[in-house]
Design an enzyme around this catalytic site. Structure first.
Site, PDB file in Angstrom:
ATOM      1  N   ARG A   1     -20.515  49.280  21.111  1.00 21.16           N
ATOM      2  CA  ARG A   1     -19.696  49.708  19.627  1.00 21.16           C
ATOM      3  C   ARG A   1     -19.173  47.999  19.235  1.00 21.16           C
ATOM      4  NH1 ARG A   1     -19.530  54.381  21.416  1.00 21.16           N
ATOM      5  NH2 ARG A   1     -19.753  53.302  23.469  1.00 21.16           N
ATOM      6  N   THR A   2     -18.497  47.392  20.122  1.00 25.16           N
ATOM      7  CA  THR A   2     -17.978  46.192  19.680  1.00 25.16           C
ATOM      8  C   THR A   2     -18.885  45.115  19.336  1.00 25.16           C
ATOM      9  OG1 THR A   2     -16.267  46.401  21.090  1.00 25.16           O
ATOM     10  CG2 THR A   2     -16.336  44.294  20.412  1.00 25.16           C
TER      11      THR A   2
ATOM     12  N   LYS B   1     -28.186  28.891  35.890  1.00 24.06           N
ATOM     13  CA  LYS B   1     -28.760  27.646  36.611  1.00 24.06           C
ATOM     14  C   LYS B   1     -27.614  26.952  36.999  1.00 24.06           C
ATOM     15  CE  LYS B   1     -32.620  26.775  33.422  1.00 24.06           C
ATOM     16  NZ  LYS B   1     -32.839  25.868  32.059  1.00 24.06           N
TER      17      LYS B   1
ATOM     18  N   ARG C   1     -16.959  38.062  24.557  1.00 25.75           N
ATOM     19  CA  ARG C   1     -16.347  39.324  25.342  1.00 25.75           C
ATOM     20  C   ARG C   1     -16.603  38.802  26.884  1.00 25.75           C
ATOM     21  NH1 ARG C   1     -17.241  45.665  25.576  1.00 25.75           N
ATOM     22  NH2 ARG C   1     -15.441  45.534  24.025  1.00 25.75           N
TER      23      ARG C   1
ATOM     24  N   HIS D   1      -7.740  43.079  23.882  1.00 22.69           N
ATOM     25  CA  HIS D   1      -8.921  43.528  22.964  1.00 22.69           C
ATOM     26  C   HIS D   1      -8.290  43.404  21.595  1.00 22.69           C
ATOM     27  CE1 HIS D   1     -12.515  44.926  21.695  1.00 22.69           C
ATOM     28  NE2 HIS D   1     -12.819  46.084  22.706  1.00 22.69           N
TER      29      HIS D   1
END
Ligand code: NCD
Length: 358
Positions: free
Chosen positions: A88-89, A117, A138, A171
Site C-alpha cells: 500500500r505505501t 556490492k 522505507r 510512519h
C-alpha cells in the site's frame, strides 16, 4: 532546513531535542522539507493538508483536472527506495507521483542494487539524489531516513526525503492518512474532538500506532485506550508523552470493555517480523485481540474501524461489509493525502487552490 546546520556533525545534530531538530526540517511557510516525524505536523499544517487533499480529489474527477494535476510536477522526478516489504505505501506513493506527473524510479530489492556490492547507504542515497528530486524511503532501521536527510542536507544536492516507515519507530504519512480518515469519518458527529480512540493489537512494535498517537495530540480532548496483551502493550515513551501532555489514556487487555466506549477502533496486526527469537509472538495469546461479529455487536453505531493493513486474522472478513469498516477507504485516502504532501513539499499549494476556486 538542515542545510543551516552544515558543520554541526551528525552526532551533535542527533543529540538535539526533537523540537529543535524539527525547526531544521521545515520550510519557511511551515511545510516540511524533509518529512521524518509525525511531530512535524501541527494543527494548522494538518488542516492545510486535509483541505489540499479534498481539493486534489475534487479536481481529479475531471479529465482537465487530472491534466492540470499531471502538469504540476512534470519537471521533477521521484525515487522510491523501499528496503522493507510494502504494498500500500509503495503503490500509493507511486500513484501520488503519477497523479502529479512526476516520473519515478525505484529500488526495492537490495540484491539488485550496489548495496549488495557493499556500497554504504550514504553513497546509495547520494547517488539517488544525483538523478532525482525527491526520495521516498522505507527502512528496517530506525532513524535511517533522518540520517540520510542530514547527509543530503549537507551535500550539494539537498533534496527532500519522505519517511515511508522507519523500523518500529515512525510512519508519519500513515498517521496523516489515519487522521484524514478520522476527520472525514467524524464530519457528521462533531469532528475530531471529544472522541475516544481504541488501539488494539501489537502496540509495542507497530510504528503506525506510535505516529498516530502523536498526531492525535493536536486535537482537543481525545482519549486514547490501548488494548494489548501485556507483553505487546504500548511503549513507555508513548505513555510518558501522553502523561506529560495531560492526555487521558488507559492501558488494558480487556477489549470487550473498551469497544463500547470507542468512537474509532484502530486494529493492528502482530508484528512478528521483529521477534527476537523465532516463534516468540506465537507464544503470546492474542486470540482476544481480534475483531469479528461479536465485537461488531458491541461497537457504537457511529463508530468506525480502522486498520493500516495488511491484516491477517485480526479483523474477520464478515466485518468488511459493515458500514463502520473504514479500512479500504482509509487505504485509498493514503494516495490522496500523500499526493497533497508531495504537492505541498514542492510548494504547489497555491496553484491547486487557484485551480480549485475557478
Ligand atoms: C504498516 C507498516 O508498514 O507499518 N503498513 C502500512 O504501511 N500500511 C502496518 C503493518 O505492516 O502492520
Amino acid at each position: 532546513m538542515l542545510k543551516r546546520i552544515c558543520g554541526l556533525g551528525w552526532e551533535v545534530y542527533q543529540a538535539l531535542p526533537l523540537d529543535e531538530k524539527i525547526t531544521y526540517l521545515m520550510q519557511p511557510d511551515g511545510t516540511p522539507f524533509h518529512t521524518l516525524f509525525a511531530q512535524q505536523f501541527g494543527l494548522d499544517l494538518l488542516t492545510r493538508l486535509a483541505t489540499l487533499t479534498n481539493e486534489i480529489r475534487a479536481i481529479s474527477k475531471s479529465k482537465n483536472g487530472t491534466e492540470f494535476l499531471r502538469s504540476l510536477l512534470a519537471h521533477k522526478r521521484a525515487m522510491l527506495y523501499f528496503s522493507q516489504p510494502s504494498s500500500r505505501t509503495f503503490l500509493s506513493f507511486l500513484s501520488a507521483c503519477q497523479i502529479l506527473g512526476m516520473p519515478s524510479g525505484e529500488v526495492r530489492d537490495m540484491a539488485t542494487s550496489s548495496e549488495f556490492k557493499g556500497e554504504s547507504r550514504e553513497d546509495s542515497v547520494r547517488t539517488f539524489s544525483s538523478y532525482f528530486d525527491l526520495i521516498i524511503m522505507r527502512t528496517q532501521e530506525k532513524g535511517l531516513a533522518e540520517q540520510m536527510a542530514w547527509v543530503l542536507s549537507n551535500s550539494d544536492r539537498p533534496i527532500p526525503i519522505i519517511n515511508a516507515g522507519s523500523g518500529q519507530d515512525q510512519h508519519p504519512t500513515q498517521a496523516l492518512l489515519d487522521i484524514y480518515t478520522l476527520l472525514r469519518s467524524f464530519e457528521r458527529t462533531g469532528g475530531l474532538r471529544d472522541k475516544t480512540i481504541v488501539f488494539c493489537g501489537d502496540l509495542l512494535r507497530g510504528r503506525t500506532v506510535r505516529s498516530l498517537s502523536n498526531l492525535l495530540l493536536n486535537y482537543p480532548n481525545i482519549r486514547q485506550i490501548f488494548v494489548a496483551p501485556q507483553p505487546l502493550q504500548v511503549g513507555a515513551d508513548i505513555q510518558m508523552m501522553l502523561k506529560e501532555r495531560n492526555i487521558q489514556f488507559e492501558l488494558t487487555d480487556h477489549f470487550h470493555r473498551a469497544i463500547p466506549q470507542a468512537d474509532a477502533v484502530y486494529m493492528t496486526r502482530i508484528q512478528d517480523e521483529w521477534d527476537a527469537t523465532k516463534g516468540e509472538s506465537a507464544r503470546i495469546d492474542t486470540s482476544r485481540f481480534t475483531f469479528g461479529a461479536d465485537e461488531l455487536a458491541l461497537l457504537p453505531k457511529d463508530a468506525v474501524i480502522l486498520h493500516p493493513l495488511p491484516r491477517r486474522d485480526e479483523i474477520d472478513t464478515v466485518v468488511d461489509s459493515d458500514p463502520r469498516a473504514m479500512y479500504w477507504r482509509q487505504m485509498r485516502n493514503g494516495m490522496w493525502i500523500r499526493t497533497a504532501l508531495i504537492a505541498a513539499t514542492f510548494r504547489c499549494e497555491h496553484q491547486v487552490h487557484a485551480y480549485y476556486r475557478n
